[in-house]
Write an enzyme that holds these catalytic residues in place. Structure first.
Site, PDB file in Angstrom:
ATOM      1  N   VAL A  37      14.966   3.631  16.368  1.00  0.00           N
ATOM      2  CA  VAL A  37      16.134   4.357  16.886  1.00  0.00           C
ATOM      3  C   VAL A  37      17.379   3.815  16.207  1.00  0.00           C
ATOM      4  CG1 VAL A  37      17.476   4.988  18.921  1.00  0.00           C
ATOM      5  CG2 VAL A  37      15.010   4.601  19.133  1.00  0.00           C
ATOM      6  N   THR A  70       5.805   3.680   7.129  1.00  0.00           N
ATOM      7  CA  THR A  70       5.272   5.041   7.051  1.00  0.00           C
ATOM      8  C   THR A  70       5.620   5.797   8.332  1.00  0.00           C
ATOM      9  OG1 THR A  70       3.136   4.673   8.152  1.00  0.00           O
ATOM     10  CG2 THR A  70       3.295   4.013   5.842  1.00  0.00           C
ATOM     11  N   ASP A 115      11.674  14.371  16.847  1.00  0.00           N
ATOM     12  CA  ASP A 115      11.963  12.991  16.472  1.00  0.00           C
ATOM     13  C   ASP A 115      12.959  12.371  17.452  1.00  0.00           C
ATOM     14  OD1 ASP A 115      11.625  10.841  14.463  1.00  0.00           O
ATOM     15  OD2 ASP A 115      13.771  11.154  14.131  1.00  0.00           O
ATOM     16  N   GLU A 146      13.656  14.053   6.330  1.00  0.00           N
ATOM     17  CA  GLU A 146      12.263  13.910   5.938  1.00  0.00           C
ATOM     18  C   GLU A 146      11.980  14.880   4.789  1.00  0.00           C
ATOM     19  OE1 GLU A 146      10.208  11.704   7.021  1.00  0.00           O
ATOM     20  OE2 GLU A 146      11.488  10.916   8.614  1.00  0.00           O
ATOM     21  N   LYS A 175       7.706   5.341  14.323  1.00  0.00           N
ATOM     22  CA  LYS A 175       8.008   5.521  15.751  1.00  0.00           C
ATOM     23  C   LYS A 175       6.773   5.875  16.579  1.00  0.00           C
ATOM     24  CE  LYS A 175      12.320   7.766  14.369  1.00  0.00           C
ATOM     25  NZ  LYS A 175      11.877   7.986  12.989  1.00  0.00           N
ATOM     26  N   LYS A 188      12.672   9.126  20.096  1.00  0.00           N
ATOM     27  CA  LYS A 188      13.676   8.066  20.183  1.00  0.00           C
ATOM     28  C   LYS A 188      14.174   7.885  21.609  1.00  0.00           C
ATOM     29  CE  LYS A 188      15.267   8.695  15.401  1.00  0.00           C
ATOM     30  NZ  LYS A 188      16.375   9.117  14.530  1.00  0.00           N
ATOM     31  N   GLY A 236      19.146  12.339   0.813  1.00  0.00           N
ATOM     32  CA  GLY A 236      18.088  11.430   1.233  1.00  0.00           C
ATOM     33  C   GLY A 236      18.120  11.102   2.705  1.00  0.00           C
ATOM     34  N   ALA A 289       0.849  -1.199   0.000  1.00  0.00           N
ATOM     35  CA  ALA A 289       0.000   0.000   0.000  1.00  0.00           C
ATOM     36  C   ALA A 289       0.872   1.231   0.000  1.00  0.00           C
ATOM     37  CB  ALA A 289      -0.918   0.004   1.222  1.00  0.00           C
TER      38      ALA A 289
END
Length: 811
Positions: free
Chosen positions: A606, A552, A675, A664, A576, A679, A661, A501
């Site tokens: 993490v 995702t 983020d 985000e 996460k 973690k 890359g 998906a």
């Protein structure tokens, strides 16, 4: 001397007939060849009997079909026209007899057992006559002249004394090929035609082989032999090369329709090897059944078989405890009414006896037991007779299971882990057969799980649904594709992707998805489903060894985990959100996975592919205690601050991270530090501490306005920070320090902030997008444990997800 038996599908096919001729010609010993009726003829003979007894004129049409079937077969296998006509004339006499009997049945509107046996015998009588004409030099012997039965209530049994003497007298000096019709016999007292039951041609062959002390009995059919499971249910099932007589009997009695169950005893008594082979694959060795025990059988299990339609009848009540004779009454009344029981289970407390039988027998059993035990039921000493329908029975068979400890425990464990409920079970003291009753809709899943888990399959199958096929998900699909052959060959593991998906569409295929064309499949055949519908579809597929893979960062997808786990589907998450959600939800997910015997793994939450979470878990499980965590957990931010230089401004390094890359799509998700907070919460929880997001003190290094508005607006204003960070960089460079975005936890205090570290700190030398975690524990006190490596990037994150999938596959 050898005895060969050929089934109806072999006899009734032109290819089969030609192979029969070759098989017989290849033998250099006297042969007794037993043949069945042509395929479909037996069923039509039963049908024509029913129609005639009902006074239905359509019986004539069915009779003509029977005649035409034989004529067509003769035309195919007999080339000489004069021989054809002669054979048809001889068959015509038999058909005239049959028509006369059916006419009488039609007029009387009644049929006795004797008449029904006489009618159905014409199938074998005709096929044996055809085969005798087809095999040159062979001689036809009517089995009614040497196989004798005597009445035993509603059934008949072979009179072995007179049968064995007649067979010896007739065949002991045989020099050529004797053709014998299977299935039919005659009453020892009256000479009236009788039958040996459906599948009785196998029994005919076994009786003759045992009487003659034949060197071998070969059953030639249209299958390759005994299979490890029903190939219609388990496509990976394969032929069992060797079985003992006992193993073959257990498999036959519990639904394996390879040979007629009574066939085995006569050859077992004389220790005659029995071969089951495929007429249409005469060079394939098939299965051999003898008295040799296969000590090399892995796990002790030879094969699985099942009875699809099962009902259980339960007699229960407190009055059964310690009462001698109650079970005798139960079994006697059932036997007197011709009700067959194929499995019995009784509690050690003696408060209940559970009987497994066909649904048809269950209705009759309830009726007769309710009558027999009516007084006890009326007084409440016994409960009303209970029936449970909609069940199936599975038999796990292997003679050496008794030498392997833990088979039953592992069996129940793997079924439970896959959400298969065992309604009742039984295992004899011989430990050759573990029988389980499951809900019928779970039969296929249960068989697949057992077959796969006990190495009866060439490889173990794990069924994956991959949600999110962007950077990480796309890399994962590529890695799965590249490792496919290696895992199949070296690990005997097949990772079967049954669903994918993206943010717009979903595609499902239980047979597996070609991941090279996944985008076009989604576009052309994908369904527009919301997250809950995706979850429901995957659960409804009811696959064994199922894993939901979340690549995702979607909170709606994370919200699906509890239901997936509760339905015995393991979850592997790069996402996460769930692991850092409120502590109560985190604990609930972990407990659900534990209760259901599945896995909830999130190593990549993490440190991407670094083994951080597993290491902390292993330390705690082994009795250590984490007392301090200090970590650089954002590969993106570490990359940005490593690339910061006189040539690369702060705003430029953000763009460099995006181009590499490492960030985000909207880099502010990384720059906010939230983020890293997630973690840190996850690591503290793995160390055994109750920590929520709001318990972490976050010190942002950018003011609120930078996180407001569009991403384009952000890049217009972030250059305002270039001078500030350049000034800070130069000053720290003079002091021999570097900027690091650090997360720490100690004595219940959790902090995340941008710090300057000097050359003596391990973080100072942390290059590129690397992460580093320092774990101070009671055992690693003076010198903390260091875990370091790439902490960002699609490939390493996908590799970490891949590793978690392998961990699930290994349970």
């Amino acid at each position: 001397m050898k005895v060969l038996k050929f089934g109806g599908s072999s006899v009734g096919s032109s290819d089969g007939a030609e192979n029969i001729k070759k098989i017989i010609k290849g033998q250099n010993v006297p042969l007794v060849v037993v043949v069945s009726a042509l395929k479909t003829v037996t069923n039509n003979l039963i049908k024509v009997t029913e129609l005639a007894s009902e006074g239905n004129e359509d019986y004539k049409t069915v009779l003509n079909t029977i005649i035409e079937t034989h004529h067509c077969h003769i035309n195919k296998i007999i080339e000489d026209i004069s021989r054809r006509d002669e054979l048809k004339n001889r068959l015509g006499n038999l058909f005239d007899e049959l028509a006369g009997i059916l006419r009488g049945v039609f007029l009387l509107r009644d049929v006795t057992q004797k008449t029904a046996d006489a009618i159905v015998s014409y199938g074998e009588r005709c096929s044996s006559l055809i085969m005798q004409n087809f095999i040159e030099g062979s001689e036809l012997f009517d089995s009614r002249n040497f196989i004798f039965t005597e009445g035993k209530g509603v059934s008949v049994a072979v009179d072995f004394r007179s049968t064995n003497k007649s067979i010896l007298d007739l065949f002991q000096n045989l020099r050529g090929v004797a053709i014998v019709p299977g299935f039919i016999a005659s009453d020892v007292h009256t000479g009236v035609t009788t039958t040996l039951g459906r599948g009785g041609s196998d029994y005919t062959a076994a009786i003759i082989a045992a009487a003659l002390d034949a060197e071998v009995l070969e059953i030639w059919t249209d299958v390759d032999g005994f299979m490890t499971a029903d190939p219609r249910i388990i496509p990976s099932a394969y032929t069992i090369e060797h079985l003992t007589y006992s193993e073959a009997t257990e498999l036959c009695n519990f639904g394996a329709k390879v040979i007629y169950p009574p066939t085995i005893f006569p050859v077992f008594a004389k220790k005659i090897p029995l071969y089951v082979r495929n007429t249409f694959k005469p060079d394939f060795k098939g299965s051999v059944i003898n008295n040799d025990v296969d000590d090399e059988c892995p796990n002790g299990i030879k094969g699985l078989t099942s009875i699809e339609e099962t009902s259980i009848v339960t007699v229960s009540g407190m009055s059964m405890v310690g009462v001698i004779g109650i079970n005798r009454r139960i079994f006697s009344i059932l036997a007197d009414n011709g009700i067959s029981i194929f499995m019995v289970a009784q509690t050690s407390s003696e408060t209940g006896t559970t009987l497994c039988m066909t649904p048809q027998d269950a209705l009759k059993a309830k009726e007769v037991l309710s009558t027999e035990l009516s007084k006890e039921i009326e007084t409440g000493a016994l409960n009303p007779i209970e029936i449970i329908d909609g069940l199936s029975t599975i038999a796990v068979v292997g003679e050496t299971m008794k030498h392997k400890s833990g088979i039953a425990g592992r069996l129940f464990s793997v079924l439970g882990r896959n959400g298969v409920n065992v309604v009742t079970s039984a295992q004899g003291a011989q430990e050759m057969n573990i029988s389980l009753v499951v809900e019928r809709h779970q039969l296929c899943k249960a068989l697949s799980v057992i077959h796969d888990s006990f190495f009866l399959s060439e490889y173990k199958v794990v069924n994956l649904f991959v949600c999110g096929i962007g950077t990480v998900g796309g890399s994962l699909l590529k890695q799965l594709r590249e490792q496919h052959d290696f895992l199949m060959v070296r690990r005997r593991l097949r990772l079967n992707i049954v669903g994918v998906a993206n943010s717009r569409r979903s595609y499902f295929n239980v047979d597996g998805i070609d991941t090279e064309n996944v985008l076009s499949l989604l576009e052309e055949k994908g369904l527009e489903l919301n997250t809950e519908e995706i979850s429901r579809r995957f659960i409804d597929m009811d696959l064994y060894n199922s894993v939901f893979v979340d690549c995702t960062a979607n909170p709606e997808v994370a919200a699906l985990y509890e239901n997936l786990l509760d339905n015995n589907i393991s979850v592997v998450a790069a996402n996460k959100i769930a692991a850092s959600s409120p502590y109560s939800n985190y604990i609930k997910l972990k407990q659900t996975a534990l209760d259901k015997g599945v896995k909830y793994l999130y190593e990549t939450n993490v440190g991407a592919g670094l083994p951080i979470i597993k290491t902390i878990s292993d330390l705690c499980d082994s009795g250590d205690e984490v007392v301090r965590i200090e970590a650089v957990l954002s590969g993106t931010l570490n990359y940005i601050f490593n690339k910061l230089s006189a040539e690369n401004s702060f705003s430029e390094t953000i763009k460099m991270a995006m181009n590499a890359g490492l960030s985000e799509p909207d880099p502010r998700q990384d720059l906010s530090g939230k983020d890293v907070v997630r973690k840190l919460v996850i690591l503290a929880r793995e160390a055994g501490y109750n920590l929520d997001l709001e318990d972490v003190e976050l010190t942002p290094f950018m003011d609120r306005p930078y996180f407001e508005g569009s991403k384009e607006h952000f890049f217009e204003i972030v250059t305002n920070l270039d001078a500030k960070f350049e000034q800070q960089r130069r000053q720290l460079e003079e002091e021999g320090k570097k900027l690091r975005f650090v997360a720490s936890w100690e004595e219940g205090k959790a902090e995340v902030s941008l710090l300057a570290v000097d050359r003596n700190h391990p973080f100072y030398h942390l290059e590129d997008s690397n992460n580093m975690v320092l774990l101070t524990t009671k055992r690693y006190k003076q010198y903390p444990m260091v875990i370091q490596g790439y902490g960002a990037g699609a490939d390493v994150t996908a590799a970490g997800v891949f590793a978690d999938i392998i961990r699930v596959a290994n349970i």
